[in-house]
Scaffold this motif. Structure first.
Motif, short mmCIF file in Angstrom:
data_model
loop_
_atom_site.label_atom_id
_atom_site.label_comp_id
_atom_site.label_asym_id
_atom_site.label_seq_id
_atom_site.Cartn_x
_atom_site.Cartn_y
_atom_site.Cartn_z
N ILE A 127 47.87 38.34 52.66
CA ILE A 127 46.64 38.95 52.13
C ILE A 127 45.98 37.99 51.13
N LEU A 128 46.76 37.39 50.25
CA LEU A 128 46.22 36.45 49.26
C LEU A 128 45.61 35.24 49.95
N ASP A 129 46.31 34.68 50.93
CA ASP A 129 45.78 33.52 51.66
C ASP A 129 44.46 33.85 52.34
N ARG A 130 44.39 35.03 52.94
CA ARG A 130 43.15 35.44 53.62
C ARG A 130 42.03 35.66 52.61
N ALA A 131 42.34 36.27 51.48
CA ALA A 131 41.32 36.49 50.44
C ALA A 131 40.78 35.15 49.93
N LEU A 132 41.66 34.18 49.76
CA LEU A 132 41.23 32.86 49.28
C LEU A 132 40.43 32.11 50.34
N ALA A 133 40.67 32.40 51.61
CA ALA A 133 39.96 31.70 52.70
C ALA A 133 38.55 32.24 52.91
N ILE A 134 38.32 33.50 52.53
CA ILE A 134 36.99 34.09 52.75
C ILE A 134 35.94 33.33 51.96
N GLY A 135 34.88 32.93 52.66
CA GLY A 135 33.82 32.16 52.04
C GLY A 135 34.08 30.67 52.03
N VAL A 162 39.31 33.39 44.03
CA VAL A 162 38.84 34.17 45.17
C VAL A 162 37.33 34.29 45.02
N MET A 163 36.61 34.07 46.11
CA MET A 163 35.16 34.13 46.07
C MET A 163 34.69 35.55 45.74
N GLY A 164 33.51 35.66 45.18
CA GLY A 164 32.95 36.96 44.82
C GLY A 164 32.80 37.86 46.03
N SER A 165 32.77 39.15 45.80
CA SER A 165 32.58 40.18 46.82
C SER A 165 33.77 40.37 47.75
N VAL A 166 34.90 39.79 47.44
CA VAL A 166 36.09 39.99 48.26
C VAL A 166 36.87 41.16 47.68
N GLN A 167 37.16 42.14 48.54
CA GLN A 167 37.87 43.34 48.10
C GLN A 167 39.03 43.64 49.03
N LEU A 168 40.01 44.33 48.48
CA LEU A 168 41.14 44.83 49.26
C LEU A 168 41.15 46.34 49.08
#
Length: 128
Positions: free
Chosen positions: A105-113, A45-51
């Motif tokens: 949620i995981l897929d979206r977190a991995l897609a960010i950036g 997961v790219m940096g600065s991604v939070q849930l």
């Protein structure tokens, strides 16, 4: 001078102003750091991604999935309070069937950036 010296053309590099060389060097350096960062990140997961305040950035997909599940369990234990006709009613989320779609949620977190093509990804990296 000999005839060989006259017949051999000498190539001269054009003079480039020092500020232009420095600017090009900075741009090359920034893109090199970007490339190294992207290669090192791999499938993390790219940096600065939070849930909801839980830092997911830098985690592997497996670690992020565990963090999401832990956060879901924490949310499920926190009662939700509602004010109904001047009375406070507490409801346990688990009693209402509360559930997060952890995979989405995981897929979206991995897609960010990693969206928007090269320039979109580069801009995200530069601003985060």
């Amino acid at each position: 001078m000999s005839s060989d010296a006259q017949s051999t053309p000498r190539f001269k590099l054009p003079k480039v102003p020092l500020p232009a060389l420095i600017a090009v060097g900075v741009v090359v350096f920034v893109f090199a750091v970007y490339g190294i960062n992207r290669m090192a990140a791999g499938d993390q997961v790219m940096g600065s991604v939070q849930l909801d305040g839980v830092e997911l950035g830098g985690m592997s997909p497996d670690d992020a999935e565990l963090a999401i599940a832990d956060h879901e369990a924490l949310l499920a234990d926190e009662p939700a309070s509602f004010l109904i006709r001047e009375s406070i009613v507490n409801v346990q989320p688990i009693a209402t069937g509360f559930s997060l779609d952890n995979q989405v949620i995981l897929d979206r977190a991995l897609a960010i950036g990693r969206e928007g093509g090269f320039f979109g990804e580069f801009w995200w990296w530069l601003t985060h």
